[in-house]
Design a protein around this motif. Structure first.
Motif, PDB file in Angstrom:
ATOM      1  N   ALA A 241       0.823  -1.209   0.000  1.00  0.00           N
ATOM      2  CA  ALA A 241       0.000   0.000   0.000  1.00  0.00           C
ATOM      3  C   ALA A 241       0.855   1.257   0.000  1.00  0.00           C
ATOM      4  O   ALA A 241       0.543   2.253  -0.673  1.00  0.00           O
ATOM      5  N   THR A 242       1.966   1.231   0.745  1.00  0.00           N
ATOM      6  CA  THR A 242       2.859   2.391   0.792  1.00  0.00           C
ATOM      7  C   THR A 242       3.462   2.663  -0.579  1.00  0.00           C
ATOM      8  O   THR A 242       3.551   3.810  -1.034  1.00  0.00           O
ATOM      9  N   ALA A 243       3.892   1.583  -1.252  1.00  0.00           N
ATOM     10  CA  ALA A 243       4.478   1.742  -2.586  1.00  0.00           C
ATOM     11  C   ALA A 243       3.453   2.293  -3.570  1.00  0.00           C
ATOM     12  O   ALA A 243       3.771   3.144  -4.412  1.00  0.00           O
ATOM     13  N   LEU A 244       2.201   1.832  -3.449  1.00  0.00           N
ATOM     14  CA  LEU A 244       1.163   2.316  -4.355  1.00  0.00           C
ATOM     15  C   LEU A 244       0.839   3.781  -4.079  1.00  0.00           C
ATOM     16  O   LEU A 244       0.663   4.579  -5.003  1.00  0.00           O
ATOM     17  N   ALA A 245       0.770   4.147  -2.802  1.00  0.00           N
ATOM     18  CA  ALA A 245       0.496   5.540  -2.446  1.00  0.00           C
ATOM     19  C   ALA A 245       1.598   6.461  -2.934  1.00  0.00           C
ATOM     20  O   ALA A 245       1.345   7.577  -3.415  1.00  0.00           O
ATOM     21  N   ALA A 246       2.849   5.998  -2.838  1.00  0.00           N
ATOM     22  CA  ALA A 246       3.970   6.805  -3.307  1.00  0.00           C
ATOM     23  C   ALA A 246       3.919   6.993  -4.815  1.00  0.00           C
ATOM     24  O   ALA A 246       4.212   8.079  -5.332  1.00  0.00           O
ATOM     25  N   ARG A 247       3.504   5.947  -5.521  1.00  0.00           N
ATOM     26  CA  ARG A 247       3.408   6.044  -6.980  1.00  0.00           C
ATOM     27  C   ARG A 247       2.385   7.090  -7.384  1.00  0.00           C
ATOM     28  O   ARG A 247       2.615   7.922  -8.277  1.00  0.00           O
ATOM     29  N   TYR A 248       1.213   7.059  -6.752  1.00  0.00           N
ATOM     30  CA  TYR A 248       0.155   7.989  -7.140  1.00  0.00           C
ATOM     31  C   TYR A 248       0.289   9.343  -6.452  1.00  0.00           C
ATOM     32  O   TYR A 248      -0.393  10.301  -6.843  1.00  0.00           O
ATOM     33  N   GLY A 249       1.141   9.437  -5.446  1.00  0.00           N
ATOM     34  CA  GLY A 249       1.365  10.719  -4.806  1.00  0.00           C
ATOM     35  C   GLY A 249       2.328  11.591  -5.600  1.00  0.00           C
ATOM     36  O   GLY A 249       2.347  12.816  -5.463  1.00  0.00           O
ATOM     37  N   ALA A 250       3.138  10.950  -6.438  1.00  0.00           N
ATOM     38  CA  ALA A 250       4.102  11.704  -7.264  1.00  0.00           C
ATOM     39  C   ALA A 250       3.378  12.403  -8.411  1.00  0.00           C
ATOM     40  O   ALA A 250       2.376  11.908  -8.929  1.00  0.00           O
ATOM     41  N   SER A 251       3.894  13.555  -8.802  1.00  0.00           N
ATOM     42  CA  SER A 251       3.265  14.299  -9.911  1.00  0.00           C
ATOM     43  C   SER A 251       3.577  13.611 -11.236  1.00  0.00           C
ATOM     44  O   SER A 251       4.645  13.010 -11.402  1.00  0.00           O
ATOM     45  N   THR A 252       2.646  13.684 -12.162  1.00  0.00           N
ATOM     46  CA  THR A 252       2.852  13.086 -13.480  1.00  0.00           C
ATOM     47  C   THR A 252       3.594  14.051 -14.375  1.00  0.00           C
ATOM     48  O   THR A 252       3.508  15.277 -14.220  1.00  0.00           O
TER      49      THR A 252
END
Length: 331
Positions: free
Chosen positions: A319-330
């Protein structure tokens, strides 16, 4: 075979009336040219099929061309039609044969039974492809040639050579003695023995199959239901199994239970403020660590692993890895 296709063509015209060559080709899974050749063959054989031209034209039979099957009452006919609506035959490569058989059954019924039985059957849906949340209930996709070769070996009692892709292993050939076929939740399995040891093979993982001339070494009679239960018991008792304590939303209970190996204990918790029903606490076993993590990840926030700690850690890290992925700007 062409003879079966000609019968199916006649039955389609009997039951649906006028149909275009394109519609017939779609139903029979052939080209329109093949349909036209079949129409000519039927006419030459004396079947009263004729062409109607115009915008709504097509092919039709003269009224009154039919045969009847006597002896079936309304409920017997309905039972056959309902059985024909189940999707289990697809796993054994019998889907097209089942559809053809149902056409023949409906057409052969006495008229007093045909209309009512078919109408009632339309109001029953057995094993839909999706649940109420539109989640697809995946079944096995087994190529017909492979399913047919396996099926023939089982029925003929001959040895079978298969190229099998076990999970996480390189596909390889092996020779088995087939015992029977089982379908569970639209997934087909071959029960067999190999060198005298019980083996169970998922049909969708058979990449190639070849029926051999040598007779299979197997008993003359078999209780498939008992054999399946015994193999299931041995499967649940072996391997690197994992036991976990899980809190789950009642609406997702069946999904959890359906994918876990076994439920060891279950109790209901009191509903918290704002909840209609309390969550359920289940002690369940999984095939291995990866299986446990995969099942609980699919349930997302509707389930929580209470123990063991390593499972909680694994899900948190995901979950942490997924949150970090979507928390980063595109970019």
């Amino acid at each position: 075979m062409r003879a079966d296709r000609l019968v199916s063509l006649v039955l389609l015209l009997r039951q649906r009336g006028r149909l275009s060559a394109t519609a017939l080709a779609h139903e029979l899974e052939v080209s329109t040219r093949t349909v036209l050749r079949d129409i000519e063959a039927l006419s030459a054989a004396g079947v009263p099929v004729h062409a109607e031209r115009g915008r709504y034209g097509g092919f039709a039979l003269l009224p009154g061309f039919r045969t009847e099957l006597t002896g079936l009452n309304h409920d017997e006919a309905l039972a056959l039609l309902v059985a024909g609506s189940r999707r289990g035959a697809q796993a054994f490569g019998l889907g097209s044969a089942l559809a053809s058989a149902m056409l023949k059954v409906v057409d052969a019924l006495p008229e007093s039974h045909r209309d009512t039985a078919a109408g009632v059957a339309e109001r029953l849906l057995i094993d839909p492809e999706t649940d109420l949340l539109a989640r697809r209930l995946d079944g096995d996709d087994v190529p017909d040639p492979i399913a047919g070769e396996v099926r023939r070996a089982v029925f003929a009692g001959r040895k079978l050579r298969i190229r099998y892709a076990a999970v996480g292993r390189t596909p390889r050939w092996r020779t088995v003695d087939p015992i029977g076929l089982v379908t569970v939740r639209e997934q087909g399995y071959l029960l067999a023995t190999r060198s005298g040891e019980d083996r169970t093979y998922r049909l969708s993982r058979i990449l190639a199959a070849e029926e051999l001339a040598e007779p299979a070494e197997r008993p003359d009679r078999v209780d498939l239901d008992r054999a399946w239960q015994e193999r299931g018991t041995r499967f649940r008792a072996g391997g690197d199994q994992v036991t976990a304590l899980v809190r789950v939303d009642p609406s997702r209970r069946e999904e959890l239970v359906g994918t876990a190996l076994a439920v060891l204990a279950e109790e209901a918790e009191e509903a918290e403020e704002g909840e209609v029903d309390g969550r359920l606490r289940l002690e369940v076993t999984f095939q291995d660590a990866r299986h446990a993590e995969w099942v609980l990840w699919k349930l997302a926030a509707d389930a929580e692993a209470l123990s063991p700690q390593w499972l909680r850690t694994a899900l948190r890290d995901r979950a942490t890895a997924l949150a970090a992925r979507y928390g980063a700007s595109t970019r």
